[in-house]
Design an enzyme around this catalytic site. Structure first.
Site, PDB file in Angstrom:
ATOM      1  CE  LYS A 137     -83.896  41.134   8.778  1.00 56.59           C
ATOM      2  NZ  LYS A 137     -85.288  41.623   8.950  1.00 56.59           N
ATOM      3  CG  ASP A 192     -83.174  38.679  12.284  1.00 56.43           C
ATOM      4  OD1 ASP A 192     -83.930  37.695  12.172  1.00 56.43           O
ATOM      5  OD2 ASP A 192     -83.580  39.855  12.269  1.00 56.43           O
TER       6      ASP A 192
END
Length: 299
Positions: A10, A137
């Site tokens: 990401k 996350d």
């Protein structure tokens, strides 16, 4: 039988950080974009829980029960009253300790792989709940695409993305500790009023419209000053990428990977070549976002 799951890295196109909470965490407005650098986690039945890893910087990956992939297998096994007797093999391609959620990706991938291997039939909500327990996350690594994360970043709202965005990532010579970067953020902000974190309407509109110029004007990372304070050399990498034609340059998450938004594949190749030749980074990678979240790719 074995199951293989592919999970993306990401980049945080916005990371707005609030003041430290009583529990030590920070409220965030975290706009995630999954990009096409992937780890693959293969899970095979075994006599006991075991973790192996290969790929770039694999020697930096813990192979004991502190590894997020191992913790994910243990968490799912405990939920369903079984023993986590599996061999978890991580084929590493996401930079290690690079601010791109490689460890979180491995946790999400192992969770999806164990669920498929064991046939637990866990709902998406159950899996996301376990992800949130593992780390801030980890839920996004499962979901992929683009999303706004609030709270610690674990409460997700999917976001519309109207096109593809091209990126260059420059990997630094050494790592940065995420807790250390947050501590430096707190130190730098001491005595000031830190606003509540909110997502930028302009940035969300740029994502939805697939407009790289508008996105470049709106990207931001509140942790970047702290990362640069701890790792001043990153400023040279950012400047090099901008001079090479990147539309925007920022530290990815807590760093030390730096991310450069570019217009197209040709621009990505040119910026990557300049960064690599500059000596301001260890290596470079190019990728396109958004990318799919954790996906079973082999059985």
């Amino acid at each position: 039988m074995s199951v293989t799951v592919r999970v993306p890295a990401k980049v945080n196109v916005q990371l707005a950080v609030g003041a430290a909470r009583p529990d030590g965490f920070h409220d965030l407005a975290n706009v995630f974009l999954a990009v096409g650098l992937h780890d693959e986690i293969t899970v095979t039945p075994a006599e006991e829980l075991r973790v192996t890893c290969d790929g770039p910087d694999a020697d930096q990956v813990p192979l004991d029960r502190t590894n997020l992939a191992a913790r994910a297998a243990i968490a799912l096994a405990e939920r369903y009253g079984r023993s986590p007797d599996v061999h978890l093999h991580i084929a590493k391609d996401i930079p290690v300790a690079g601010g791109m959620a490689g460890g979180s990706a491995d946790g999400a991938g192992a969770l999806v792989a164990c669920d498929a291997l064991w046939g637990t039939g866990a709902s998406r909500e159950e899996l996301l709940g376990i992800c949130a327990e593992l780390g801030s996350d980890v839920p996004f690594s499962l979901v992929g695409g683009a999303a706004l994360g609030v709270g610690r970043g674990e409460r997700l709202t999917p976001l519309e993305v109207g096109g593809s965005f091209h990126w260059v990532f420059a990997m630094a010579e050494r790592g940065l500790s995420t807790p250390a970067v947050f501590r430096e953020f707190d130190r730098l902000g001491e005595g000031t009023d830190i606003p509540e974190p909110v997502a930028s309407p302009e940035l969300l509109a740029a994502l939805a419209g697939g407009d790289p110029d508008a996105l470049a004007a709106a990207v931001s990372n509140d942790l970047q000053p702290a990362a640069l304070s701890l790792f001043p050399e990153l400023a040279g990498t950012l400047a090099t990428g901008r001079a090479a034609g990147a539309l925007a340059a920022l530290v990815s998450g807590s760093g030390p990977t730096t991310a450069f938004l570019v217009r197209d594949p040709e621009s990505a190749a040119a910026v990557a070549q300049t960064l690599l030749a500059s000596g301001t980074c260890r290596t470079v990678r190019t990728a396109v976002g958004p990318a799919r979240g954790a996906t079973v790719v082999g059985r």
